[in-house]
Motif scaffolding. Sequence first.
Motif, PDB file in Angstrom:
ATOM      1  N   LEU A  43      19.625 -35.160   3.962  1.00 54.18           N
ATOM      2  CA  LEU A  43      18.218 -34.815   4.093  1.00 54.18           C
ATOM      3  C   LEU A  43      17.832 -34.211   2.754  1.00 54.18           C
ATOM      4  N   ILE A  44      17.019 -34.913   1.967  1.00 54.83           N
ATOM      5  CA  ILE A  44      16.733 -34.531   0.577  1.00 54.83           C
ATOM      6  C   ILE A  44      15.279 -34.122   0.432  1.00 54.83           C
ATOM      7  N   ASP A  45      15.063 -33.010  -0.257  1.00 57.84           N
ATOM      8  CA  ASP A  45      13.727 -32.550  -0.604  1.00 57.84           C
ATOM      9  C   ASP A  45      13.683 -32.388  -2.124  1.00 57.84           C
ATOM     10  N   VAL A  46      12.840 -33.197  -2.786  1.00 55.99           N
ATOM     11  CA  VAL A  46      12.700 -33.145  -4.244  1.00 55.99           C
ATOM     12  C   VAL A  46      11.412 -32.406  -4.578  1.00 55.99           C
ATOM     13  N   ASP A  47      11.521 -31.462  -5.506  1.00 59.15           N
ATOM     14  CA  ASP A  47      10.365 -30.690  -5.963  1.00 59.15           C
ATOM     15  C   ASP A  47      10.419 -30.632  -7.487  1.00 59.15           C
ATOM     16  N   GLY A  48       9.863 -31.646  -8.130  1.00 56.01           N
ATOM     17  CA  GLY A  48       9.889 -31.709  -9.591  1.00 56.01           C
ATOM     18  C   GLY A  48      11.308 -31.922 -10.097  1.00 56.01           C
ATOM     19  N   ASP A  49      11.789 -30.972 -10.903  1.00 58.28           N
ATOM     20  CA  ASP A  49      13.132 -31.071 -11.485  1.00 58.28           C
ATOM     21  C   ASP A  49      14.175 -30.299 -10.685  1.00 58.28           C
ATOM     22  N   ALA A  50      13.837 -29.937  -9.453  1.00 59.23           N
ATOM     23  CA  ALA A  50      14.768 -29.265  -8.551  1.00 59.23           C
ATOM     24  C   ALA A  50      14.791 -30.022  -7.238  1.00 59.23           C
ATOM     25  N   ALA A  51      15.898 -29.944  -6.545  1.00 61.55           N
ATOM     26  CA  ALA A  51      16.010 -30.617  -5.250  1.00 61.55           C
ATOM     27  C   ALA A  51      16.993 -29.859  -4.383  1.00 61.55           C
ATOM     28  N   THR A  52      16.822 -30.040  -3.089  1.00 65.88           N
ATOM     29  CA  THR A  52      17.742 -29.479  -2.107  1.00 65.88           C
ATOM     30  C   THR A  52      18.127 -30.610  -1.166  1.00 65.88           C
ATOM     31  N   ALA A  53      19.395 -30.660  -0.818  1.00 62.26           N
ATOM     32  CA  ALA A  53      19.876 -31.646   0.146  1.00 62.26           C
ATOM     33  C   ALA A  53      20.721 -30.928   1.186  1.00 62.26           C
ATOM     34  N   LEU A  54      20.601 -31.360   2.418  1.00 64.27           N
ATOM     35  CA  LEU A  54      21.415 -30.831   3.514  1.00 64.27           C
ATOM     36  C   LEU A  54      22.195 -31.980   4.127  1.00 64.27           C
ATOM     37  N   ASN A  55      23.421 -31.678   4.538  1.00 66.30           N
ATOM     38  CA  ASN A  55      24.212 -32.672   5.251  1.00 66.30           C
ATOM     39  C   ASN A  55      25.392 -31.997   5.929  1.00 66.30           C
ATOM     40  N   TYR A  56      26.114 -32.803   6.688  1.00 65.02           N
ATOM     41  CA  TYR A  56      27.360 -32.360   7.304  1.00 65.02           C
ATOM     42  C   TYR A  56      28.504 -32.816   6.421  1.00 65.02           C
ATOM     43  N   SER A  57      29.546 -32.004   6.356  1.00 62.48           N
ATOM     44  CA  SER A  57      30.783 -32.387   5.690  1.00 62.48           C
ATOM     45  C   SER A  57      31.878 -32.401   6.745  1.00 62.48           C
ATOM     46  N   LEU A  58      32.543 -33.537   6.867  1.00 62.93           N
ATOM     47  CA  LEU A  58      33.647 -33.669   7.811  1.00 62.93           C
ATOM     48  C   LEU A  58      34.911 -33.941   7.005  1.00 62.93           C
ATOM     49  N   ILE A  59      35.962 -33.234   7.319  1.00 60.16           N
ATOM     50  CA  ILE A  59      37.230 -33.465   6.638  1.00 60.16           C
ATOM     51  C   ILE A  59      38.243 -33.939   7.676  1.00 60.16           C
ATOM     52  N   MET A  60      38.800 -35.110   7.391  1.00 57.15           N
ATOM     53  CA  MET A  60      39.817 -35.710   8.244  1.00 57.15           C
ATOM     54  C   MET A  60      41.189 -35.443   7.619  1.00 57.15           C
ATOM     55  N   ARG A  61      42.157 -35.198   8.473  1.00 54.80           N
ATOM     56  CA  ARG A  61      43.545 -35.057   8.015  1.00 54.80           C
ATOM     57  C   ARG A  61      44.410 -36.049   8.770  1.00 54.80           C
ATOM     58  N   ARG A  62      45.503 -36.405   8.125  1.00 53.62           N
ATOM     59  CA  ARG A  62      46.446 -37.339   8.735  1.00 53.62           C
ATOM     60  C   ARG A  62      47.611 -36.561   9.320  1.00 53.62           C
ATOM     61  N   ASP A  63      48.008 -36.943  10.528  1.00 57.11           N
ATOM     62  CA  ASP A  63      49.170 -36.361  11.203  1.00 57.11           C
ATOM     63  C   ASP A  63      49.975 -37.521  11.739  1.00 57.11           C
ATOM     64  N   GLY A  64      51.077 -37.817  11.077  1.00 52.12           N
ATOM     65  CA  GLY A  64      51.860 -38.986  11.472  1.00 52.12           C
ATOM     66  C   GLY A  64      51.057 -40.241  11.224  1.00 52.12           C
ATOM     67  N   GLY A  65      50.832 -41.016  12.260  1.00 47.33           N
ATOM     68  CA  GLY A  65      50.106 -42.267  12.107  1.00 47.33           C
ATOM     69  C   GLY A  65      48.642 -42.194  12.490  1.00 47.33           C
ATOM     70  N   ARG A  66      48.121 -40.986  12.713  1.00 52.30           N
ATOM     71  CA  ARG A  66      46.723 -40.905  13.123  1.00 52.30           C
ATOM     72  C   ARG A  66      45.961 -39.881  12.279  1.00 52.30           C
ATOM     73  N   PHE A  67      44.665 -40.089  12.219  1.00 48.85           N
ATOM     74  CA  PHE A  67      43.773 -39.145  11.556  1.00 48.85           C
ATOM     75  C   PHE A  67      43.027 -38.355  12.622  1.00 48.85           C
ATOM     76  N   TYR A  68      42.731 -37.119  12.309  1.00 47.75           N
ATOM     77  CA  TYR A  68      41.936 -36.297  13.219  1.00 47.75           C
ATOM     78  C   TYR A  68      40.928 -35.484  12.409  1.00 47.75           C
ATOM     79  N   LEU A  69      39.855 -35.110  13.097  1.00 47.13           N
ATOM     80  CA  LEU A  69      38.824 -34.299  12.469  1.00 47.13           C
ATOM     81  C   LEU A  69      39.342 -32.874  12.377  1.00 47.13           C
TER      82      LEU A  69
END
Length: 168
Positions: free
Chosen positions: A91-117
């Motif tokens: 979600l981006i808001d641009v105001d001239g030469d400045a901007a703000t963006a919001l989002n979710y960051s998800l990090i997945m890790r691997r455990d054996g043969g599967r990934f989990y959040l």
Amino acid sequence: MPDRDLTALTARVRRLEDESAITRLIMSYGPAADAGLTAFAGQLWTEDGEYDWDANGTPHHGGAGVDAMLQSDGHQNLIAAGVAHFAGPLLIDVDGDAATALNYSLIMRRDGGRFYLWRVSAVRWDLVRLDTGWRVQRRTNRLLDETGAGRELFCHSLTELFAGAAGT
């Protein structure tokens, strides 16, 4: 085409180009971090920028600080074991030469043969336009957990960005 229509069209195209450049910048961070391209990821920040990654931690300062964090044993061990940074839509808001963006960051890790959040965070990106293009001035991450820090980050940011909009 009247001059005012051309001016409006030019402004709309510039906003779309800005949003595209900001999206490209932000979305390149995770793959660079996971690939071990630490200098590449660090150069996304301004020299005096900050990466405020933890409400109780010390922010990393500038591109050099981000580069050093990504070179740390902690991060290198994560990527060696299999970790994936995934960024949700922006979600981006641009105001001239400045901007703000919001989002979710998800990090997945691997455990054996599967990934989990493993982690889900609220993220606010404060960006500035330099002669070289858009750069991160500050990235603030807050976990979406029982502390409420992630919800607060989203609440304050949305209220700031959309003050006066319906429902705020």
